[in-house]
Design an enzyme around this catalytic site. Structure first.
Site, PDB file in Angstrom:
ATOM      1  N   GLY A  44       0.759  -1.248   0.000  1.00  0.00           N
ATOM      2  CA  GLY A  44       0.000   0.000   0.000  1.00  0.00           C
ATOM      3  C   GLY A  44       0.784   1.289   0.000  1.00  0.00           C
ATOM      4  O   GLY A  44       0.261   2.327   0.400  1.00  0.00           O
ATOM      5  N   SER A  45       2.028   1.273  -0.466  1.00  0.00           N
ATOM      6  CA  SER A  45       2.785   2.531  -0.504  1.00  0.00           C
ATOM      7  C   SER A  45       2.147   3.521  -1.486  1.00  0.00           C
ATOM      8  O   SER A  45       2.066   4.715  -1.199  1.00  0.00           O
ATOM      9  CB  SER A  45       4.254   2.279  -0.847  1.00  0.00           C
TER      10      SER A  45
ATOM     11  N   LEU B  16      -4.619  -7.127  -7.412  1.00  0.00           N
ATOM     12  CA  LEU B  16      -4.298  -8.280  -8.253  1.00  0.00           C
ATOM     13  C   LEU B  16      -5.478  -8.941  -8.957  1.00  0.00           C
ATOM     14  O   LEU B  16      -5.340  -9.377 -10.095  1.00  0.00           O
ATOM     15  CB  LEU B  16      -3.514  -9.316  -7.437  1.00  0.00           C
TER      16      LEU B  16
ATOM     17  N   HIS C 218       0.595  -0.078 -13.646  1.00  0.00           N
ATOM     18  CA  HIS C 218       1.318  -1.323 -13.933  1.00  0.00           C
ATOM     19  C   HIS C 218       2.817  -1.028 -13.899  1.00  0.00           C
ATOM     20  O   HIS C 218       3.255  -0.027 -14.473  1.00  0.00           O
ATOM     21  CB  HIS C 218       0.913  -1.871 -15.304  1.00  0.00           C
TER      22      HIS C 218
ATOM     23  N   GLU D 125       6.631   5.694  -9.605  1.00  0.00           N
ATOM     24  CA  GLU D 125       5.251   5.625  -9.106  1.00  0.00           C
ATOM     25  C   GLU D 125       5.006   6.696  -8.045  1.00  0.00           C
ATOM     26  O   GLU D 125       3.988   7.393  -8.074  1.00  0.00           O
ATOM     27  CB  GLU D 125       4.969   4.246  -8.515  1.00  0.00           C
TER      28      GLU D 125
END
Length: 193
Positions: free
Chosen positions: A14-15, A87, A106, A176
Site C-alpha cells: 500500500g505505498s 491483483l 502497472h 510511481e
C-alpha cells in the site's frame, strides 16, 4: 464545488495507496473515502486506517458479487476507482458501472510485461531476464482484458546491466511515487471537468 469521492483498490503493502491518500488530503475537490482490499492481511488497510480512511475487505466471492460491491461503493458515494497494486481481475459489472472511471498502475512499459501472472516482482524479474535497458510505469484505463486498456501515461527510467530485479523494482517504484498521484489528478480533472 462538489466533492468527488474515489476508492483505492489494493492487495498488498500500500505505498501507492498511502501516497495517493496524502496527495489528495489537501484537495478541495477530490478525496479518497474508501480503501478496498481482497486480502484482509494487506498492510495497505493499516495505512488507510492510520490516515482516517474507511476500509473494506472483499474476498473474491464478494468482489464478484454485484449485490455486495455496488451498495458498498454507493455507501461512500464512490465516483471513481484507482487500482494501486490490486491483483484480481475487476468484474465486468464494475467496469460497466464506472466507464473510463477505473484506472490501474502497472510496473512496466505496457504492452511489454503485462497480462496474467505479470505483477510485482514477476514483472521486474522478467525485465531483468530480458536484458532491458529501460523500464517504467504505465497508467491505463481498466477493461475486461488484463492490462490491455487505453494507456493514459508512461514514465521511463534507464537500467544498467548490473541492476538486480530489486534495483529495477526500486527505480520503477520511485517513478510511481513521483508521478502516479499527478496522473490520477489529471484523469479526475478530465473526467469531472
Amino acid at each position: 464545488m462538489e466533492k468527488i469521492n474515489f476508492a483505492i483498490f489494493v492487495s498488498g503493502n500500500g505505498s501507492n495507496c498511502e501516497n495517493l491518500i496524502k496527495y489528495f488530503a489537501t484537495s478541495e475537490r477530490y478525496r479518497c473515502t474508501l480503501v478496498v482490499s481482497n486480502k484482509p492481511e494487506a498492510y495497505a488497510l493499516t495505512r488507510a486506517k492510520n490516515l482516517g480512511v474507511a476500509t473494506a475487505v472483499t474476498p473474491k466471492a464478494d468482489l464478484n458479487n454485484e449485490a455486495v460491491m455496488m451498495p458498498l461503493l454507493q455507501q461512500y458515494d464512490i465516483r471513481f476507482i484507482v487500482l494501486a497494486g490490486f491483483l484480481p481481475l475487476v468484474p465486468n459489472f464494475l467496469i460497466d458501472a464506472y466507464p473510463r472511471r477505473i484506472v490501474n498502475i502497472h510496473p512496466a512499459l505496457l504492452p511489454k510485461y503485462g497480462g496474467k501472472g505479470m505483477w510485482g516482482h514477476h514483472v521486474h524479474e522478467a525485465v531483468k531476464a530480458a536484458g532491458e535497458t529501460e523500464t517504467g510505469m504505465t497508467v491505463h484505463y481498466v477493461t475486461p482484458v488484463c492490462d490491455s486498456g487505453e494507456m493514459i501515461a508512461q514514465y521511463k527510467v534507464a537500467l544498467s546491466p548490473t541492476d538486480t530485479a530489486e534495483d529495477i523494482a526500486e527505480k520503477e517504484h520511485q517513478l510511481e511515487m513521483k508521478y502516479f498521484p499527478k496522473v490520477v489528478e489529471q484523469v479526475l480533472n478530465q473526467t469531472f471537468g
